[in-house]
Design an enzyme around this catalytic site. Structure first.
Site, PDB file in Angstrom:
ATOM      1  N   HIS A 114       0.798  -1.314  -0.228  1.00  0.00           N
ATOM      2  CA  HIS A 114      -0.180  -0.046   0.068  1.00  0.00           C
ATOM      3  C   HIS A 114       0.781   1.199   0.128  1.00  0.00           C
ATOM      4  O   HIS A 114       0.903   2.042  -0.969  1.00  0.00           O
ATOM      5  CB  HIS A 114      -1.070   0.107   1.079  1.00  0.00           C
ATOM      6  CG  HIS A 114      -1.963  -1.273   1.244  1.00  0.00           C
ATOM      7  ND1 HIS A 114      -2.931  -1.463   0.147  1.00  0.00           N
ATOM      8  CD2 HIS A 114      -2.170  -2.006   2.342  1.00  0.00           C
ATOM      9  CE1 HIS A 114      -3.610  -2.461   0.500  1.00  0.00           C
ATOM     10  NE2 HIS A 114      -3.003  -3.057   1.868  1.00  0.00           N
ATOM     11  N   ASP A 154      -4.691  -8.062  -3.483  1.00  0.00           N
ATOM     12  CA  ASP A 154      -5.087  -7.887  -1.926  1.00  0.00           C
ATOM     13  C   ASP A 154      -6.215  -8.588  -1.441  1.00  0.00           C
ATOM     14  O   ASP A 154      -6.474  -9.800  -1.297  1.00  0.00           O
ATOM     15  CB  ASP A 154      -5.019  -6.405  -1.669  1.00  0.00           C
ATOM     16  CG  ASP A 154      -5.066  -6.178  -0.232  1.00  0.00           C
ATOM     17  OD1 ASP A 154      -5.156  -7.194   0.580  1.00  0.00           O
ATOM     18  OD2 ASP A 154      -4.962  -4.956   0.387  1.00  0.00           O
TER      19      ASP A 154
END
Ligand SMILES: [Zn+2]
Length: 425
Positions: A255, A306
Protein backbone atom coordinates in the site's frame (compact mmCIF):
# COMPACT_ATOMS: atom_id res chain seq x y z
CA UNK A 1 9.27 -31.88 -21.59
CA UNK A 2 9.65 -29.57 -24.61
CA UNK A 3 7.14 -27.56 -26.58
CA UNK A 4 7.23 -24.94 -29.32
CA UNK A 5 4.73 -22.07 -29.36
CA UNK A 6 4.31 -19.13 -31.70
CA UNK A 7 2.57 -15.75 -31.42
CA UNK A 8 2.06 -12.92 -33.90
CA UNK A 9 3.09 -10.37 -31.22
CA UNK A 10 4.88 -10.62 -27.88
CA UNK A 11 6.29 -8.24 -25.29
CA UNK A 12 9.98 -9.20 -24.93
CA UNK A 13 12.52 -7.45 -22.64
CA UNK A 14 13.59 -5.16 -25.52
CA UNK A 15 10.04 -4.24 -26.52
CA UNK A 16 7.22 -5.48 -28.70
CA UNK A 17 8.31 -8.13 -31.20
CA UNK A 18 6.43 -9.82 -34.02
CA UNK A 19 6.15 -13.41 -35.30
CA UNK A 20 7.82 -14.89 -32.23
CA UNK A 21 8.63 -18.56 -31.72
CA UNK A 22 9.11 -19.73 -28.11
CA UNK A 23 10.79 -22.98 -27.26
CA UNK A 24 10.09 -24.35 -23.79
CA UNK A 25 12.11 -27.06 -22.08
CA UNK A 26 11.83 -28.27 -18.48
CA UNK A 27 9.69 -25.30 -17.46
CA UNK A 28 11.97 -22.61 -18.88
CA UNK A 29 12.43 -20.77 -22.15
CA UNK A 30 15.17 -22.46 -24.15
CA UNK A 31 14.83 -20.19 -27.20
CA UNK A 32 12.93 -17.01 -28.13
CA UNK A 33 13.07 -16.10 -31.84
CA UNK A 34 11.26 -13.08 -33.30
CA UNK A 35 10.64 -12.84 -37.05
CA UNK A 36 10.01 -16.55 -37.55
CA UNK A 37 7.25 -18.46 -39.30
CA UNK A 38 4.87 -20.51 -37.13
CA UNK A 39 5.53 -23.79 -38.92
CA UNK A 40 3.77 -26.50 -36.91
CA UNK A 41 4.21 -24.68 -33.56
CA UNK A 42 1.24 -24.30 -31.24
CA UNK A 43 -0.28 -20.91 -32.14
CA UNK A 44 -1.14 -18.56 -29.31
CA UNK A 45 -3.79 -15.92 -30.05
CA UNK A 46 -3.45 -12.13 -29.73
CA UNK A 47 -0.45 -10.65 -27.97
CA UNK A 48 1.74 -12.54 -25.49
CA UNK A 49 2.97 -11.06 -22.21
CA UNK A 50 5.13 -12.48 -19.42
CA UNK A 51 3.25 -14.02 -16.48
CA UNK A 52 1.47 -11.53 -14.23
CA UNK A 53 2.67 -11.34 -10.62
CA UNK A 54 0.10 -10.98 -7.85
CA UNK A 55 2.40 -9.72 -5.11
CA UNK A 56 -0.25 -9.30 -2.42
CA UNK A 57 -3.08 -11.73 -1.71
CA UNK A 58 -5.27 -12.77 1.19
CA UNK A 59 -7.05 -15.65 -0.54
CA UNK A 60 -9.93 -15.89 1.94
CA UNK A 61 -10.97 -12.25 1.45
CA UNK A 62 -12.50 -13.40 -1.86
CA UNK A 63 -15.54 -14.49 0.17
CA UNK A 64 -16.34 -10.82 0.90
CA UNK A 65 -16.76 -9.62 -2.68
CA UNK A 66 -20.11 -7.97 -3.30
CA UNK A 67 -21.18 -8.27 0.32
CA UNK A 68 -19.66 -5.28 2.13
CA UNK A 69 -21.32 -2.30 0.46
CA UNK A 70 -24.83 -2.16 1.94
CA UNK A 71 -24.22 0.22 4.80
CA UNK A 72 -21.33 2.24 3.42
CA UNK A 73 -19.00 1.85 6.36
CA UNK A 74 -15.24 2.33 6.62
CA UNK A 75 -12.06 0.32 6.36
CA UNK A 76 -12.64 -0.64 9.99
CA UNK A 77 -16.22 -1.90 9.49
CA UNK A 78 -15.02 -3.84 6.43
CA UNK A 79 -12.45 -5.41 8.73
CA UNK A 80 -15.23 -6.66 11.04
CA UNK A 81 -16.86 -8.44 8.06
CA UNK A 82 -13.49 -9.98 7.19
CA UNK A 83 -13.06 -11.22 10.76
CA UNK A 84 -16.48 -12.93 10.56
CA UNK A 85 -15.29 -14.97 7.54
CA UNK A 86 -11.96 -15.73 9.20
CA UNK A 87 -13.81 -17.10 12.22
CA UNK A 88 -15.56 -19.77 10.10
CA UNK A 89 -12.60 -21.22 8.19
CA UNK A 90 -10.84 -24.51 8.89
CA UNK A 91 -8.09 -26.19 6.85
CA UNK A 92 -10.56 -27.90 4.48
CA UNK A 93 -12.71 -24.85 3.78
CA UNK A 94 -9.61 -22.65 3.56
CA UNK A 95 -8.20 -24.98 0.91
CA UNK A 96 -11.44 -25.05 -1.09
CA UNK A 97 -11.77 -21.26 -1.04
CA UNK A 98 -8.10 -20.68 -1.89
CA UNK A 99 -8.21 -23.20 -4.75
CA UNK A 100 -11.12 -21.32 -6.32
CA UNK A 101 -9.54 -17.91 -5.66
CA UNK A 102 -6.19 -18.95 -7.17
CA UNK A 103 -7.97 -20.51 -10.16
CA UNK A 104 -9.74 -17.18 -10.71
CA UNK A 105 -6.32 -15.50 -10.62
CA UNK A 106 -4.91 -17.95 -13.16
CA UNK A 107 -7.82 -17.15 -15.48
CA UNK A 108 -6.76 -13.49 -15.16
CA UNK A 109 -3.18 -14.26 -16.26
CA UNK A 110 -1.60 -14.53 -12.80
CA UNK A 111 1.21 -17.07 -12.79
CA UNK A 112 2.58 -16.42 -9.27
CA UNK A 113 1.06 -15.27 -5.99
CA UNK A 114 2.57 -13.92 -2.78
CA UNK A 115 0.09 -14.97 -0.09
CA UNK A 116 0.22 -12.77 3.01
CA UNK A 117 -0.94 -15.56 5.28
CA UNK A 118 -2.01 -14.79 8.83
CA UNK A 119 -4.87 -17.21 9.56
CA UNK A 120 -2.59 -19.66 11.34
CA UNK A 121 -4.50 -21.29 14.17
CA UNK A 122 -7.83 -22.78 15.17
CA UNK A 123 -10.64 -20.99 17.04
CA UNK A 124 -9.44 -19.15 20.12
CA UNK A 125 -5.88 -19.27 18.81
CA UNK A 126 -5.43 -22.95 19.68
CA UNK A 127 -2.82 -24.39 17.29
CA UNK A 128 -3.88 -27.27 15.04
CA UNK A 129 -2.24 -30.63 15.76
CA UNK A 130 -0.17 -29.90 12.68
CA UNK A 131 0.88 -26.26 13.19
CA UNK A 132 1.27 -25.87 9.41
CA UNK A 133 -2.24 -27.13 8.58
CA UNK A 134 -3.50 -23.80 7.24
CA UNK A 135 -0.30 -23.02 5.32
CA UNK A 136 -0.32 -26.49 3.76
CA UNK A 137 -3.95 -25.92 2.72
CA UNK A 138 -2.75 -22.89 0.71
CA UNK A 139 0.07 -24.91 -0.85
CA UNK A 140 -2.32 -27.65 -1.95
CA UNK A 141 -4.71 -25.01 -3.33
CA UNK A 142 -1.99 -23.34 -5.41
CA UNK A 143 -0.81 -26.70 -6.75
CA UNK A 144 -4.35 -27.58 -7.86
CA UNK A 145 -4.93 -24.13 -9.37
CA UNK A 146 -1.58 -24.20 -11.18
CA UNK A 147 -0.02 -20.98 -9.84
CA UNK A 148 3.39 -20.61 -8.19
CA UNK A 149 2.95 -19.69 -4.56
CA UNK A 150 5.13 -17.80 -2.11
CA UNK A 151 3.60 -18.16 1.35
CA UNK A 152 4.58 -15.28 3.62
CA UNK A 153 4.18 -16.48 7.19
CA UNK A 154 2.85 -13.36 8.86
CA UNK A 155 3.64 -12.24 12.38
CA UNK A 156 0.58 -10.85 14.21
CA UNK A 157 0.90 -10.33 17.94
CA UNK A 158 -1.48 -7.54 18.96
CA UNK A 159 -4.87 -6.07 18.09
CA UNK A 160 -3.44 -2.56 18.01
CA UNK A 161 -0.92 -0.29 19.69
CA UNK A 162 -0.94 -1.45 23.33
CA UNK A 163 -4.11 -3.49 22.66
CA UNK A 164 -4.11 -7.28 22.96
CA UNK A 165 -5.63 -9.45 20.24
CA UNK A 166 -9.24 -10.49 20.81
CA UNK A 167 -11.94 -12.58 19.11
CA UNK A 168 -10.96 -13.82 15.64
CA UNK A 169 -7.62 -11.99 15.92
CA UNK A 170 -6.55 -14.75 18.32
CA UNK A 171 -6.38 -17.12 15.34
CA UNK A 172 -3.76 -14.88 13.71
CA UNK A 173 -1.40 -14.63 16.66
CA UNK A 174 1.32 -16.59 18.38
CA UNK A 175 2.37 -16.69 22.02
CA UNK A 176 5.24 -14.35 21.27
CA UNK A 177 7.53 -13.43 18.42
CA UNK A 178 9.84 -16.37 19.11
CA UNK A 179 6.98 -18.86 18.81
CA UNK A 180 6.11 -17.20 15.49
CA UNK A 181 9.73 -17.42 14.31
CA UNK A 182 9.84 -21.12 15.08
CA UNK A 183 6.79 -21.84 12.94
CA UNK A 184 7.96 -19.51 10.17
CA UNK A 185 11.46 -20.98 9.99
CA UNK A 186 10.78 -22.98 6.82
CA UNK A 187 8.26 -20.65 5.14
CA UNK A 188 9.01 -19.20 1.68
CA UNK A 189 8.97 -15.72 3.17
CA UNK A 190 7.74 -13.77 6.16
CA UNK A 191 5.67 -10.70 6.91
CA UNK A 192 5.02 -8.11 9.56
CA UNK A 193 1.25 -7.71 9.53
CA UNK A 194 1.56 -3.98 10.32
CA UNK A 195 3.04 -1.69 12.94
CA UNK A 196 -0.35 -2.00 14.68
CA UNK A 197 -0.10 -5.76 15.05
CA UNK A 198 3.63 -6.24 15.75
CA UNK A 199 5.02 -4.29 18.73
CA UNK A 200 8.16 -2.29 18.14
CA UNK A 201 10.38 -4.58 20.22
CA UNK A 202 9.43 -7.57 18.06
CA UNK A 203 10.12 -5.95 14.67
CA UNK A 204 13.85 -6.59 14.79
CA UNK A 205 13.28 -10.27 15.56
CA UNK A 206 11.08 -10.62 12.47
CA UNK A 207 13.63 -8.79 10.32
CA UNK A 208 16.40 -11.07 11.54
CA UNK A 209 14.28 -14.21 11.09
CA UNK A 210 13.71 -13.29 7.43
CA UNK A 211 17.34 -14.20 6.66
CA UNK A 212 17.23 -13.02 3.05
CA UNK A 213 13.75 -14.38 2.38
CA UNK A 214 11.07 -11.98 1.12
CA UNK A 215 9.79 -9.78 3.96
CA UNK A 216 6.49 -7.95 3.43
CA UNK A 217 4.62 -5.44 5.58
CA UNK A 218 1.33 -3.53 5.32
CA UNK A 219 2.42 0.11 5.50
CA UNK A 220 0.45 3.31 6.06
CA UNK A 221 -2.75 2.12 4.40
CA UNK A 222 -4.88 4.35 6.64
CA UNK A 223 -4.15 7.79 8.12
CA UNK A 224 -5.33 6.48 11.52
CA UNK A 225 -2.39 4.05 11.60
CA UNK A 226 0.07 6.87 10.99
CA UNK A 227 -1.51 9.05 13.67
CA UNK A 228 -1.48 6.24 16.26
CA UNK A 229 2.15 5.36 15.48
CA UNK A 230 3.24 8.99 15.77
CA UNK A 231 1.38 9.29 19.10
CA UNK A 232 2.83 6.09 20.51
CA UNK A 233 6.40 6.17 19.14
CA UNK A 234 6.98 9.66 17.77
CA UNK A 235 7.81 8.12 14.39
CA UNK A 236 5.98 7.46 11.15
CA UNK A 237 5.48 3.73 10.46
CA UNK A 238 8.16 3.91 7.73
CA UNK A 239 10.67 5.56 10.07
CA UNK A 240 9.98 2.98 12.77
CA UNK A 241 10.40 0.06 10.35
CA UNK A 242 13.67 1.61 9.17
CA UNK A 243 14.89 2.07 12.73
CA UNK A 244 14.18 -1.60 13.52
CA UNK A 245 15.91 -2.98 10.40
CA UNK A 246 12.77 -4.13 8.58
CA UNK A 247 13.42 -2.20 5.35
CA UNK A 248 15.90 -3.38 2.71
CA UNK A 249 16.27 -4.97 -0.72
CA UNK A 250 14.26 -8.07 0.27
CA UNK A 251 11.45 -6.00 1.78
CA UNK A 252 8.16 -5.06 0.14
CA UNK A 253 5.91 -2.41 1.66
CA UNK A 254 2.28 -3.00 0.74
CA UNK A 255 0.00 0.00 0.00
CA UNK A 256 2.36 2.80 1.19
CA UNK A 257 -0.56 5.14 0.62
CA UNK A 258 0.04 7.91 3.16
CA UNK A 259 3.75 8.75 3.09
CA UNK A 260 5.82 11.82 3.85
CA UNK A 261 8.62 12.88 1.52
CA UNK A 262 11.07 11.55 4.11
CA UNK A 263 9.25 8.18 4.10
CA UNK A 264 9.60 7.97 0.30
CA UNK A 265 13.32 8.76 0.54
CA UNK A 266 13.75 6.14 3.26
CA UNK A 267 11.99 3.43 1.22
CA UNK A 268 14.05 4.28 -1.87
CA UNK A 269 17.35 4.57 -0.02
CA UNK A 270 16.90 1.17 1.62
CA UNK A 271 16.04 -0.60 -1.64
CA UNK A 272 12.56 -1.51 -0.36
CA UNK A 273 9.95 -2.24 -3.03
CA UNK A 274 6.34 -1.09 -2.87
CA UNK A 275 3.32 -3.20 -3.81
CA UNK A 276 0.31 -1.09 -4.76
CA UNK A 277 -3.18 -2.57 -4.71
CA UNK A 278 -5.23 0.11 -6.49
CA UNK A 279 -8.58 -1.72 -6.71
CA UNK A 280 -8.45 -2.54 -3.00
CA UNK A 281 -7.28 0.94 -2.07
CA UNK A 282 -10.25 2.47 -3.86
CA UNK A 283 -12.67 -0.15 -2.50
CA UNK A 284 -11.60 0.58 1.07
CA UNK A 285 -11.39 4.34 0.52
CA UNK A 286 -7.72 4.26 1.53
CA UNK A 287 -6.66 6.99 -0.85
CA UNK A 288 -4.32 7.20 -3.84
CA UNK A 289 -0.73 6.25 -3.09
CA UNK A 290 2.22 8.31 -4.41
CA UNK A 291 3.02 5.79 -7.17
CA UNK A 292 4.87 8.15 -9.50
CA UNK A 293 6.80 9.83 -6.69
CA UNK A 294 7.93 6.42 -5.43
CA UNK A 295 8.94 5.37 -8.94
CA UNK A 296 10.84 8.61 -9.50
CA UNK A 297 12.69 8.09 -6.22
CA UNK A 298 13.87 4.71 -7.51
CA UNK A 299 11.42 2.38 -5.75
CA UNK A 300 10.49 -0.76 -7.70
CA UNK A 301 6.71 -1.12 -7.94
CA UNK A 302 4.65 -4.29 -7.97
CA UNK A 303 0.90 -4.97 -7.91
CA UNK A 304 -1.51 -7.01 -5.83
CA UNK A 305 -5.23 -7.76 -5.78
CA UNK A 306 -5.12 -7.95 -1.97
CA UNK A 307 -8.77 -8.38 -0.83
CA UNK A 308 -9.88 -9.55 -4.32
CA UNK A 309 -12.83 -7.19 -4.65
CA UNK A 310 -11.48 -7.30 -8.22
CA UNK A 311 -9.19 -10.02 -9.60
CA UNK A 312 -7.84 -8.40 -12.73
CA UNK A 313 -4.15 -7.52 -12.72
CA UNK A 314 -4.53 -5.69 -16.03
CA UNK A 315 -6.94 -3.38 -14.22
CA UNK A 316 -4.46 -2.95 -11.34
CA UNK A 317 -1.75 -1.92 -13.82
CA UNK A 318 -4.09 0.43 -15.66
CA UNK A 319 -5.25 1.92 -12.35
CA UNK A 320 -1.68 2.99 -11.50
CA UNK A 321 -1.90 5.39 -14.44
CA UNK A 322 -5.59 6.25 -14.18
CA UNK A 323 -5.49 7.14 -10.48
CA UNK A 324 -2.50 9.37 -11.18
CA UNK A 325 -4.50 11.07 -13.94
CA UNK A 326 -7.37 11.79 -11.55
CA UNK A 327 -5.05 13.04 -8.84
CA UNK A 328 -2.88 15.25 -11.07
CA UNK A 329 -4.96 16.26 -14.09
CA UNK A 330 -2.23 14.89 -16.38
CA UNK A 331 -2.15 11.94 -18.79
CA UNK A 332 0.88 9.74 -19.41
CA UNK A 333 2.18 9.72 -15.84
CA UNK A 334 3.49 6.20 -16.51
CA UNK A 335 4.76 4.88 -19.82
CA UNK A 336 3.18 1.60 -21.01
CA UNK A 337 6.48 -0.22 -20.45
CA UNK A 338 6.57 0.98 -16.82
CA UNK A 339 3.08 -0.42 -16.20
CA UNK A 340 4.14 -3.73 -17.76
CA UNK A 341 7.19 -3.85 -15.51
CA UNK A 342 5.01 -3.49 -12.42
CA UNK A 343 2.52 -6.07 -13.73
CA UNK A 344 5.27 -8.65 -14.24
CA UNK A 345 7.50 -7.88 -11.23
CA UNK A 346 8.10 -11.22 -9.52
CA UNK A 347 10.91 -9.97 -7.27
CA UNK A 348 8.56 -9.61 -4.23
CA UNK A 349 8.02 -13.38 -4.44
CA UNK A 350 11.75 -13.96 -4.24
CA UNK A 351 11.76 -14.85 -7.96
CA UNK A 352 13.50 -12.02 -9.82
CA UNK A 353 14.26 -14.53 -12.59
CA UNK A 354 10.57 -14.66 -13.56
CA UNK A 355 8.44 -12.10 -15.39
CA UNK A 356 10.35 -11.83 -18.66
CA UNK A 357 10.24 -13.81 -21.85
CA UNK A 358 13.90 -14.65 -22.25
CA UNK A 359 16.09 -17.73 -22.42
CA UNK A 360 16.55 -19.26 -18.98
CA UNK A 361 13.55 -17.56 -17.36
CA UNK A 362 10.58 -19.61 -16.09
CA UNK A 363 8.28 -20.33 -19.05
CA UNK A 364 5.34 -18.22 -17.93
CA UNK A 365 3.20 -16.82 -20.75
CA UNK A 366 -0.10 -14.97 -20.97
CA UNK A 367 -1.85 -14.66 -24.34
CA UNK A 368 -4.39 -11.83 -24.46
CA UNK A 369 -6.90 -11.84 -27.32
CA UNK A 370 -7.05 -8.83 -29.62
CA UNK A 371 -10.35 -9.77 -31.23
CA UNK A 372 -12.84 -9.41 -28.38
CA UNK A 373 -15.41 -6.64 -27.94
CA UNK A 374 -13.00 -4.92 -25.53
CA UNK A 375 -9.75 -5.32 -27.40
CA UNK A 376 -10.68 -5.32 -31.12
CA UNK A 377 -8.73 -2.57 -32.85
CA UNK A 378 -6.29 -2.00 -29.97
CA UNK A 379 -2.60 -1.57 -30.72
CA UNK A 380 -0.80 -4.58 -29.18
CA UNK A 381 1.69 -2.09 -27.70
CA UNK A 382 -1.18 -0.51 -25.73
CA UNK A 383 -3.15 -3.64 -24.85
CA UNK A 384 -2.88 -2.78 -21.14
CA UNK A 385 -5.22 0.17 -21.67
CA UNK A 386 -7.98 -1.95 -23.21
CA UNK A 387 -7.86 -5.57 -22.07
CA UNK A 388 -9.43 -7.09 -18.97
CA UNK A 389 -9.05 -10.46 -17.27
CA UNK A 390 -11.86 -11.72 -19.54
CA UNK A 391 -9.58 -11.29 -22.57
CA UNK A 392 -6.91 -13.66 -21.25
CA UNK A 393 -7.01 -16.75 -23.45
CA UNK A 394 -3.99 -18.89 -22.60
CA UNK A 395 -1.77 -19.07 -19.51
CA UNK A 396 1.35 -21.20 -19.12
CA UNK A 397 3.08 -21.49 -15.74
CA UNK A 398 6.54 -23.06 -15.66
CA UNK A 399 5.80 -24.38 -19.14
CA UNK A 400 2.54 -26.09 -18.14
CA UNK A 401 -0.78 -25.03 -19.65
CA UNK A 402 -3.13 -23.90 -16.88
CA UNK A 403 -5.62 -21.91 -18.96
CA UNK A 404 -6.49 -22.52 -22.61
CA UNK A 405 -9.25 -20.97 -24.68
CA UNK A 406 -10.19 -18.92 -21.60
CA UNK A 407 -10.93 -22.10 -19.60
CA UNK A 408 -9.10 -23.29 -16.50
CA UNK A 409 -7.84 -26.86 -16.39
CA UNK A 410 -10.01 -27.44 -13.28
CA UNK A 411 -13.16 -26.65 -15.29
CA UNK A 412 -15.70 -23.93 -14.50
CA UNK A 413 -14.29 -21.66 -11.80
CA UNK A 414 -17.55 -19.81 -11.05
CA UNK A 415 -19.19 -22.88 -9.48
CA UNK A 416 -15.97 -23.61 -7.57
CA UNK A 417 -16.10 -20.12 -6.06
CA UNK A 418 -19.83 -20.32 -5.38
CA UNK A 419 -19.47 -23.68 -3.64
CA UNK A 420 -16.53 -22.62 -1.49
CA UNK A 421 -18.10 -19.31 -0.48
CA UNK A 422 -21.59 -20.75 -0.02
CA UNK A 423 -20.23 -23.35 2.40
CA UNK A 424 -19.16 -20.51 4.73
CA UNK A 425 -22.62 -18.94 5.01
ZN1 LIG B 1 -3.33 -6.90 2.66
Amino acid sequence: MTETCWAAAAHLPDGLAFDVTFELADGRFSAVRPGTAPGDARRLPGVVLPGFANAHSHAFHRALRGRTHGGGGTFWTWREAMYAVAARLDPDSYRALATAAYAEMALAGVTAVAEFHYLHHGPGGVPYADPHAMRDALRAAAADAGVRLTVLDTCYLAGGFDTPSEGPQLRFGDRDVHAWAERAADADGVAVHSVRAVPRDALGVVAKAAEGRPLHVHLSEQPAENAACLRRHGLTPTAMLAAEGVLGPHATAVHATHLTDADIAQLAGSGTGVCLCPTTERDLADGIGPARALHDAGVELSLGSDEHAVVDLLEEARALEMHERLATGERGRFRPAELRTALTNHAPMGRPDAGRIAVGAPADLVAVRLDTVRTAGADPAQVLYAATAADVDTVLVDGRTVVEGGAHRLGEVGPLLAGAIGALR
